[in-house]
Design an enzyme around this catalytic site. Structure first.
Site, PDB file in Angstrom:
ATOM      1  N   ASP A  82      -4.973 -15.339  32.525  1.00 33.26           N
ATOM      2  CA  ASP A  82      -4.856 -13.284  31.345  1.00 33.26           C
ATOM      3  C   ASP A  82      -3.807 -13.497  31.598  1.00 33.26           C
ATOM      4  OD1 ASP A  82      -4.521 -11.134  30.960  1.00 33.26           O
ATOM      5  OD2 ASP A  82      -6.331 -11.364  31.333  1.00 33.26           O
ATOM      6  N   HIS A  83      -2.883 -13.660  30.321  1.00 30.75           N
ATOM      7  CA  HIS A  83      -1.406 -13.138  29.906  1.00 30.75           C
ATOM      8  C   HIS A  83      -0.656 -11.774  30.804  1.00 30.75           C
ATOM      9  CE1 HIS A  83      -2.023 -11.706  25.844  1.00 30.75           C
ATOM     10  NE2 HIS A  83      -1.400 -11.203  26.555  1.00 30.75           N
ATOM     11  N   HIS A  88      -7.818  -8.231  29.912  1.00 32.22           N
ATOM     12  CA  HIS A  88      -6.665  -7.368  30.431  1.00 32.22           C
ATOM     13  C   HIS A  88      -6.924  -6.194  30.955  1.00 32.22           C
ATOM     14  CE1 HIS A  88      -5.101 -10.873  27.729  1.00 32.22           C
ATOM     15  NE2 HIS A  88      -5.284 -10.683  26.369  1.00 32.22           N
TER      16      HIS A  88
END
Ligand code: BG6
Length: 506
Positions: free
Chosen positions: A192-193, A255
């Protein structure tokens, strides 16, 4: 290695970086600049190689040239040619397809050869930068040809899985089952960036490395929390993907739930992957599961109509390329979550995210309860605002504490003021992609900034009631907002019902 003793700082140990989906956009835009930044800061090992797995044969040096061009276009810092030459000196490519198991045997032969030449000791990082339907078959075939197994005392094999991880709870659970049938949990690094962003990592430091906040971080002192991820971008050319996905699936279980869990989690016993990921998953698991009626009442979904974003005319979502003109896919969503535990009972968490909004802004606002005002009953309170701690995640990274002050002068007037911390005033950080930390952490075996199976599933569980209820409601309840605006009126109404309002985006 003791799971709690991970030394960050030096170059990672020898390894081979194998990327699937190697000629895709992600490799060029993010992986190449991130690998370059790691090389430039001395964090890549000496014994290292990059192997691109491509679906169709490429002439001679085409793959290497593609990476060189990618760096030219997307580097986040000035390129030192010597560093780039060394990095690209270790690049090779090989053809393999998931519908051709034999091609994975060729991949195995290729790896053995390049790994021996570069002395990487058999350690392998497989990066799955492919569409999600590749995750299960690739990992299965890696296992079948013996590329991903780990043996006691032997080299490590790790797999980074990009998002999206499933499209709902059932598919995420199925994908976890498939991956866990061929890999161990310790080998799987779910990306999950948002967790690679410095400001996101700083949430835990703010809460737990300071004595000031934790004692008031609960329902006795906090009125509510707002988490906003506003984007100015439209669906651009991603219509085909986005129309199947929408704002909720695209942003919330991953996110926004990551941000929520970092704010809501209990203090972990250790600053280490196991403790941190357990507490985050627990926080998500405490989110109240709504009935379909409650889900409708506590959510908003909306699509952008035509408008103007950053002085550019934007066409309506339904008129975008590859989008169904009758689409009911939301490009904006707002949700009111309740977290049913001792710390948060009665404190709403309001989340919103949308495309084509007035401004790009990701922030978390913690609004504290009002002071008792009896003392000021004979005084003008018009300027008095709530105490709010605002974490600016992007683009203007910082933290601000809003409180009330007396306006100088003989009259007794109050005004809201802010104590402001901006990262750029204190730290000089070279621009980065956010992927550097994540790739490096995977190489050194630190999974703290990656999602564990239970965490991913807890995120999907939290949004599943909305997916179900919206699926039944269809077009009913779907509103529109003008592109370039702050979002739909329905979103303001949802908060107004609770006597609250959103912080402005623009
Ligand atoms: C991605 C979504 O995961 O995150 C995109 O698929 C979204 O739709 C992006 O634009 C937002 O990321 P960032 O880092 O720009 O906030």
């Amino acid at each position: 290695m003791n799971a709690y003793q991970i030394n960050k700082g030096g170059a990672a140990g020898p390894c081979c970086f194998v990327v699937f989906g190697a000629n895709g956009d992600l490799t060029k835009r993010l992986l190449v600049p991130a690998l370059y930044n790691l090389a430039a800061t001395g964090l890549l090992p000496e014994n290292f190689c990059i192997v691109g797995v491509v679906r169709r044969p490429m002439e001679g040096d085409t793959f290497r040239q593609m990476l060189v061009d990618g760096l030219k276009q997307f580097a986040t810092r000035p390129v030192d040619q010597a560093v780039a030459d060394k990095l690209f000196g270790c690049v090779t490519s090989v053809v393999a397809q998931v519908d051709d198991p034999d091609s994975f045997k060729d991949l195995a032969k290729h790896l053995e050869k390049v790994e021996a030449g570069r002395n990487t000791g058999g350690n392998r990082l497989f990066y799955l930068a492919t569409p999600p339907n590749g995750f299960a078959p690739i990992t299965r075939l890696l296992r079948e040809v013996g590329l991903s197994q780990e043996e006691e005392g032997g080299p490590w094999r790790r797999v980074i899985v990009e998002k999206p991880f499933g499209t709902d709870l059932a598919s995420a659970q199925a994908l976890n089952r498939q991956l866990l049938s061929v890999l161990t949990e310790d080998q799987i690094y779910r990306m999950d960036h948002y967790l690679g962003k410095e400001t996101v990592q700083n949430i835990m430091i703010l809460r737990f490395a300071n004595g000031l906040f934790e004692p008031i971080w609960n329902r006795d002192h906090i009125d509510h929390v707002q988490i906003s991820v506003a984007e100015t971008v439209t669906v651009e050319r991603r219509g085909a993907f986005y129309d199947q996905t929408g704002a909720l699936r695209d942003m919330v279980p991953n996110h926004l739930c990551q941000l929520l869990s970092l704010i809501a989690m209990e203090p972990p016993a250790r600053y280490a992957a196991h403790s941190v990921r357990s507490e985050k998953a627990e926080a998500l698991a405490a989110i109240t599961q709504y009935t379909p009626e409650q889900a409708i009442l506590n959510s908003v979904r909306s699509q952008y109509g035509p408008g103007i974003v950053k002085d550019q005319a934007v066409t309506a979502y339904r008129a975008s390329q590859d989008v169904n003109p009758k689409s009911v896919t939301p490009t904006y969503t707002a949700i009111k979550f309740a977290i049913d535990n001792w710390r948060w009972a009665g404190v709403p968490f309001y989340l919103r995210t949308g495309k084509a909004l007035a401004k790009r802004k990701t922030e978390i606002a913690i609004q504290f309860k009002d002071a008792p005002i009896a003392m000021f009953r004979d005084t003008s309170l018009s300027g008095m605002g709530p105490n709010t701690l605002v974490l600016d995640i992007q683009p203007d990274e910082g933290i601000t504490l809003h409180f009330n002050a007396k306006v100088p002068g003989p009259k007794m007037d109050l005004a809201g003021v802010g104590m402001e911390f901006k990262y750029k005033d204190y730290f000089e950080a070279a621009a980065s992609t956010g992927y550097e930390t994540l790739i490096y952490d995977c190489m050194i075996g630190d999974a703290m900034l990656f999602q564990r199976a239970d965490g991913v599933e807890a995120g999907w569980s939290a949004v599943q009631p909305f997916l179900d209820a919206w699926g039944i409601a269809g077009e009913r309840g779907l509103s529109t907002y003008a592109a370039g605006s702050e979002g739909p009126a329905a979103s303001d109404i949802m908060l107004a019902r609770d006597g609250r309002s959103w912080r402005p985006i623009g």
